[in-house]
Design an enzyme around this catalytic site. Sequence first.
Site, mmCIF file in Angstrom:
data_model
loop_
_atom_site.group_PDB
_atom_site.id
_atom_site.type_symbol
_atom_site.label_atom_id
_atom_site.label_comp_id
_atom_site.label_asym_id
_atom_site.label_seq_id
_atom_site.Cartn_x
_atom_site.Cartn_y
_atom_site.Cartn_z
ATOM 1 N N ASP A 45 3.403 -4.444 7.590
ATOM 2 C CA ASP A 45 2.285 -3.724 7.555
ATOM 3 C C ASP A 45 1.045 -4.709 7.814
ATOM 4 O O ASP A 45 0.922 -5.585 6.837
ATOM 5 C CB ASP A 45 2.245 -2.841 6.376
ATOM 6 C CG ASP A 45 0.567 -2.366 5.831
ATOM 7 O OD1 ASP A 45 -0.014 -2.268 6.890
ATOM 8 O OD2 ASP A 45 0.761 -1.823 4.678
ATOM 9 N N HIS A 59 0.864 -1.259 0.025
ATOM 10 C CA HIS A 59 0.069 -0.019 0.055
ATOM 11 C C HIS A 59 0.953 1.354 -0.044
ATOM 12 O O HIS A 59 1.987 1.115 0.559
ATOM 13 C CB HIS A 59 -0.713 -0.136 1.240
ATOM 14 C CG HIS A 59 -1.758 0.907 1.296
ATOM 15 N ND1 HIS A 59 -1.685 2.323 1.591
ATOM 16 C CD2 HIS A 59 -3.371 0.912 1.294
ATOM 17 C CE1 HIS A 59 -2.767 2.847 1.918
ATOM 18 N NE2 HIS A 59 -3.883 2.154 1.615
ATOM 19 N N LYS A 113 -10.186 -0.289 10.387
ATOM 20 C CA LYS A 113 -10.665 -1.591 9.372
ATOM 21 C C LYS A 113 -10.623 -2.849 10.524
ATOM 22 O O LYS A 113 -10.966 -4.025 9.712
ATOM 23 C CB LYS A 113 -9.213 -1.933 8.716
ATOM 24 C CG LYS A 113 -9.094 -0.650 7.579
ATOM 25 C CD LYS A 113 -7.656 -1.077 6.805
ATOM 26 C CE LYS A 113 -6.993 -0.131 6.136
ATOM 27 N NZ LYS A 113 -7.919 0.711 5.044
ATOM 28 N N CYS A 136 -4.900 2.596 -3.475
ATOM 29 C CA CYS A 136 -3.504 3.189 -3.195
ATOM 30 C C CYS A 136 -2.603 2.219 -3.248
ATOM 31 O O CYS A 136 -1.537 1.778 -2.508
ATOM 32 C CB CYS A 136 -3.900 3.656 -1.461
ATOM 33 S SG CYS A 136 -4.985 4.807 -1.184
ATOM 34 N N GLN A 177 -4.066 -5.012 6.688
ATOM 35 C CA GLN A 177 -4.915 -5.770 6.225
ATOM 36 C C GLN A 177 -5.167 -7.196 6.698
ATOM 37 O O GLN A 177 -5.901 -8.047 6.296
ATOM 38 C CB GLN A 177 -4.800 -5.932 4.622
ATOM 39 C CG GLN A 177 -5.141 -4.508 3.878
ATOM 40 C CD GLN A 177 -6.372 -4.134 3.907
ATOM 41 O OE1 GLN A 177 -7.427 -4.929 4.045
ATOM 42 N NE2 GLN A 177 -6.537 -2.807 3.628
#
Lengths: 420, 136
Positions: free
Chosen positions: A211, A134, A237, A377, A214
């Site tokens: 990261d 991302h 999220k 993104c 997600q």
Amino acid sequence: MAVTARPTRSATKLDVARIRQDFPVLSQTVHGKPLVWLDSASTSQKPRQVLEAMRAVYEEYNANIHRGVYEFSERTTAAFEDARAAVARFINAPAAREVIFVRNATEGLNLVAYAWGRDNIRKGDRIVTTVLEHHSDFVPWQQLAMEVGAELVVVDIDEEGRLRLDQLRAELERGAKVLAITHTSNGLGVINPVKEIVGWAKKAGATVVVDAAQSAPHMRVDVQDIGCDFVAFSGHKMLGPVGSGVVWGRAALLERMRPFLYGGDMISRVSIERSEWNELPWKFEAGTSAYVDAIGLGAAVRYLEDVGIDAVHAHEADLVAHLLPRLIAEEAVTVFGPHDTRDRVGVVSFDVKGIHPHDMATLLDREGIAVRAGHHCNNPLMTRLGVAATTRASMYLYNTLEEMDALVAAIRKAKKVFGV
Amino acid sequence: MDDLYRDHILDHYKNPRNYGDLEGATHHYHDTNPLCGDEITMFLLVGDDGCINDVHFTGRGCAISQASASLLTEKIKGKTLDEAKAVDKDAVLEDLGITISPARVKCALLSLKTLKGAAWGLTAWPGEEPKEAAKG
């Protein structure tokens, strides 16, 4: 701030009908149709338990944290630090003081790139990352590399959309100061085998930043098991409020780092000549934190623990297993990313020949179905796939098999409108 | 299913009028909507009398952006450059004849932006960096 173990329920099947009752917004209609929320990778909906936890702060005991000596401030501070302990437990952090509240994953990743990166990455150093990142885990490293003259190495994906592990391993063996890698792709839904990758990175002496924006909402993220050095994710999220987010880092690294932002709460002592920093985690929480949001995130984490994160993951796998073959079989539809359900979360990106993703998203909206259309993104990935944009359906614990069928039916209807 | 995708929109999308490069164009301008990947290049052939003798466009993107460009070329063909400069967004939206949601207004107006860029002989829209040539 001890982290106590909390028993996690085994991956029994989710009671989705009951879960849906916890989410007031899911009973809304859009254009006269029941809302089908398939944009959870962008932001998730929130259960009553989270809204209630935040309402309780504002209506019953709101006061600034770490400031007052009165009852309300003590209660709010305790709730804030409880939320931190809940997050620490959720990601199996060795200590709650390693959990830093930020606005979102983006801020967390920037914190690492600035507070750690600027003091540790020098001219000629190699920063290894991937085409799946991302922008929030790509641009901070790209800019750092440009600033200090480091080399940015971007690892590719294979034709299926999975990370080129051979290439990644070779690049790490060639030397790397830092590896910045996403746990799961927000564009394709593939899960990267980060534990295995961290093993290679550590052999090369690299610091590893993961990261988890997600992944943390959808699957078990155990920072000790993964073995990385930093992890960042967003609360919004994962059933939490917007404005809540976390960056976790190893205490040994965080303690050596300079602060990211200067101001109140992050200092222990200030004179005209100099300042001394507060201890972890507050050294990195300058100014009044979004403490109500953090408390909301704590409630979100408890909700996910109660339903069982493994069960959430298994449920999404069921949804993908239902949707994928139907989409693949559909004339004129291209599904990006792997066409099997191995190692993927509930994200399915697709394109329908002759219908631009924005037109598709508009037509799906008329059927009450919310999906994301655009580049997610994820410009480097879109360029790699050779498309300007895709349509992305992303699932969560409240989605149903019937909604997957509704999506396929709405795509067929859109094809009729466009004569595809 | 939808009043947004009326027949004339889909017709202009699938059978765009005045589509393709324009040899000998006196004016041209290229622009994109980075968020959706819509892109349009507008070409004008303006005579010494200031009349737009021919107009073409190329591009790709959503139905709204491409239909809007196609409609716009029909509107300004044969008009003067000054008349083209005077076309405003209300005129473009009226020609589309549909209700455009705020999120899609940029799609609908990209064609007008490229027309203005071409008509005024801009190399870059004020406040923006010069765009690269059409991306493959």
